[in-house]
Design a protein around this motif. Structure first.
Motif, PDB file in Angstrom:
ATOM      1  N   UNK A  16       2.286  18.743   6.852  1.00  0.00           N
ATOM      2  CA  UNK A  16       3.515  19.392   7.303  1.00  0.00           C
ATOM      3  C   UNK A  16       3.283  19.965   8.700  1.00  0.00           C
ATOM      4  N   UNK A  17       4.276  19.816   9.537  1.00  0.00           N
ATOM      5  CA  UNK A  17       4.224  20.331  10.897  1.00  0.00           C
ATOM      6  C   UNK A  17       5.624  20.751  11.308  1.00  0.00           C
ATOM      7  N   UNK A  18       5.737  21.404  12.443  1.00  0.00           N
ATOM      8  CA  UNK A  18       7.054  21.808  12.897  1.00  0.00           C
ATOM      9  C   UNK A  18       7.027  22.302  14.324  1.00  0.00           C
ATOM     10  N   UNK A  19       8.212  22.502  14.859  1.00  0.00           N
ATOM     11  CA  UNK A  19       8.371  23.014  16.204  1.00  0.00           C
ATOM     12  C   UNK A  19       9.180  24.308  16.141  1.00  0.00           C
ATOM     13  N   UNK A  20       8.701  25.355  16.787  1.00  0.00           N
ATOM     14  CA  UNK A  20       9.391  26.630  16.878  1.00  0.00           C
ATOM     15  C   UNK A  20       9.676  27.168  15.471  1.00  0.00           C
ATOM     16  N   UNK A  21      10.942  27.299  15.085  1.00  0.00           N
ATOM     17  CA  UNK A  21      11.272  27.778  13.751  1.00  0.00           C
ATOM     18  C   UNK A  21      10.605  26.884  12.699  1.00  0.00           C
ATOM     19  N   UNK A  22      10.530  25.598  12.974  1.00  0.00           N
ATOM     20  CA  UNK A  22       9.883  24.671  12.049  1.00  0.00           C
ATOM     21  C   UNK A  22       8.386  24.911  11.932  1.00  0.00           C
ATOM     22  N   UNK A  72       0.813  -1.205   0.000  1.00  0.00           N
ATOM     23  CA  UNK A  72       0.000   0.000   0.000  1.00  0.00           C
ATOM     24  C   UNK A  72       0.854   1.264   0.000  1.00  0.00           C
ATOM     25  N   UNK A  73       0.190   2.365  -0.316  1.00  0.00           N
ATOM     26  CA  UNK A  73       0.848   3.665  -0.375  1.00  0.00           C
ATOM     27  C   UNK A  73       0.523   4.457   0.887  1.00  0.00           C
ATOM     28  N   UNK A  74       1.381   5.430   1.202  1.00  0.00           N
ATOM     29  CA  UNK A  74       1.279   6.179   2.453  1.00  0.00           C
ATOM     30  C   UNK A  74       1.418   7.681   2.216  1.00  0.00           C
ATOM     31  N   UNK A  75       0.756   8.495   3.055  1.00  0.00           N
ATOM     32  CA  UNK A  75       1.011   9.935   3.000  1.00  0.00           C
ATOM     33  C   UNK A  75       2.388  10.239   3.591  1.00  0.00           C
ATOM     34  N   UNK A  76       2.930  11.377   3.240  1.00  0.00           N
ATOM     35  CA  UNK A  76       4.212  11.817   3.798  1.00  0.00           C
ATOM     36  C   UNK A  76       3.933  12.900   4.835  1.00  0.00           C
ATOM     37  N   UNK A  77       4.468  12.700   6.030  1.00  0.00           N
ATOM     38  CA  UNK A  77       4.385  13.676   7.111  1.00  0.00           C
ATOM     39  C   UNK A  77       5.742  14.352   7.234  1.00  0.00           C
ATOM     40  N   UNK A  78       5.780  15.636   6.953  1.00  0.00           N
ATOM     41  CA  UNK A  78       7.018  16.407   7.010  1.00  0.00           C
ATOM     42  C   UNK A  78       7.100  17.097   8.361  1.00  0.00           C
ATOM     43  N   UNK A  79       8.154  16.831   9.099  1.00  0.00           N
ATOM     44  CA  UNK A  79       8.342  17.432  10.417  1.00  0.00           C
ATOM     45  C   UNK A  79       9.567  18.339  10.376  1.00  0.00           C
ATOM     46  N   UNK A  80       9.344  19.635  10.515  1.00  0.00           N
ATOM     47  CA  UNK A  80      10.419  20.620  10.428  1.00  0.00           C
ATOM     48  C   UNK A  80      10.941  20.954  11.824  1.00  0.00           C
ATOM     49  N   UNK A  81      12.254  20.928  11.980  1.00  0.00           N
ATOM     50  CA  UNK A  81      12.859  21.144  13.291  1.00  0.00           C
ATOM     51  C   UNK A  81      12.994  22.623  13.649  1.00  0.00           C
ATOM     52  N   UNK A  82      13.251  22.853  14.931  1.00  0.00           N
ATOM     53  CA  UNK A  82      13.447  24.206  15.445  1.00  0.00           C
ATOM     54  C   UNK A  82      14.862  24.713  15.196  1.00  0.00           C
ATOM     55  N   UNK A 127      17.678  25.314  16.901  1.00  0.00           N
ATOM     56  CA  UNK A 127      18.910  24.662  17.357  1.00  0.00           C
ATOM     57  C   UNK A 127      18.839  23.143  17.258  1.00  0.00           C
ATOM     58  N   UNK A 128      17.884  22.630  16.537  1.00  0.00           N
ATOM     59  CA  UNK A 128      17.669  21.186  16.460  1.00  0.00           C
ATOM     60  C   UNK A 128      18.130  20.628  15.114  1.00  0.00           C
ATOM     61  N   UNK A 129      17.814  19.360  14.880  1.00  0.00           N
ATOM     62  CA  UNK A 129      18.176  18.667  13.648  1.00  0.00           C
ATOM     63  C   UNK A 129      17.163  17.546  13.404  1.00  0.00           C
ATOM     64  N   UNK A 130      17.363  16.811  12.333  1.00  0.00           N
ATOM     65  CA  UNK A 130      16.467  15.684  12.065  1.00  0.00           C
ATOM     66  C   UNK A 130      16.584  14.618  13.147  1.00  0.00           C
ATOM     67  N   UNK A 131      17.756  14.497  13.753  1.00  0.00           N
ATOM     68  CA  UNK A 131      17.943  13.542  14.847  1.00  0.00           C
ATOM     69  C   UNK A 131      17.050  13.917  16.022  1.00  0.00           C
ATOM     70  N   UNK A 132      17.004  15.191  16.350  1.00  0.00           N
ATOM     71  CA  UNK A 132      16.136  15.669  17.422  1.00  0.00           C
ATOM     72  C   UNK A 132      14.678  15.395  17.089  1.00  0.00           C
ATOM     73  N   UNK A 133      14.310  15.650  15.847  1.00  0.00           N
ATOM     74  CA  UNK A 133      12.937  15.398  15.416  1.00  0.00           C
ATOM     75  C   UNK A 133      12.587  13.927  15.581  1.00  0.00           C
ATOM     76  N   UNK A 134      13.465  13.048  15.145  1.00  0.00           N
ATOM     77  CA  UNK A 134      13.181  11.619  15.268  1.00  0.00           C
ATOM     78  C   UNK A 134      13.082  11.196  16.736  1.00  0.00           C
ATOM     79  N   UNK A 135      13.932  11.753  17.574  1.00  0.00           N
ATOM     80  CA  UNK A 135      13.911  11.418  18.997  1.00  0.00           C
ATOM     81  C   UNK A 135      12.627  11.885  19.664  1.00  0.00           C
TER      82      UNK A 135
END
Length: 160
Positions: free
Chosen positions: A139-145, A54-64, A66-74
């Motif tokens: 699409x979603x994000x935290x702070x700057x994201x 099956x196919x899936x939607x993409x959820x884009x999570x934008x970091x703040x 001082x963060x990074x993709x690692x922070x987002x995943x955590x």
């Protein structure tokens, strides 16, 4: 209603399909075919991605800032998994980018940091071609994201 604007045209050949991610996400780096600058981050696919077609939607999570993709995943991934498990949301592909700080998800005025262009014209089309994407994005994000997510939604209403 969301317009599923095809971004693939700008990048030429469709990239090979990405493998299912690891339990806590998988790192990625792609070349910048439009900007000449590479992009990186992490992606995660649900367990069913391995055993279903099956196919899936993409959820884009934008970091703040001082963060990074690692922070987002955590921080985001455990909550996303819990929401999927509880049935609050449907399964999706999580995509987090490393875009640096102090840019607010916009291109620099002198285009030395083409962050928006990288995201819209390189990263999104790449993942839409390299995953079993169903044509939907969130699409979603935290702070700057969060600012970046809101800005991109307003500027590109046909994408989000």
């Amino acid at each position: 209603m969301m317009n599923r604007l095809p971004l693939r045209r700008a990048l030429g050949p469709i990239p090979p399909q990405l493998p299912p991610s690891g339990t806590n996400g998988t790192a990625w780096t792609i070349p910048g075919r439009v900007t000449g600058k590479s992009s990186s981050g992490h992606y995660w696919t649900p367990d069913s991605y391995i055993r279903s077609g099956k196919k899936y939607p993409i959820c884009l999570a934008l970091h703040g800032n001082t963060a990074s993709s690692t922070t987002t995943m955590t921080n985001v991934l455990p909550r996303l998994k819990a929401a999927i498990t509880s049935g609050a949301i449907r399964e999706c592909i999580l995509l987090a980018t490393n875009v640096g700080t102090q840019h607010w998800y916009a291109n620099a005025f002198n285009n030395t940091l083409p962050i928006e262009t990288q995201f819209i014209r390189e990263v999104l089309p790449y993942f839409e071609g390299a995953t079993r994407w169903d044509g939907k994005r969130v699409i979603t994000g935290f702070s700057m994201g969060c600012f970046g997510a809101a800005r991109l939604m307003v500027k590109y209403p046909d994408l989000f």
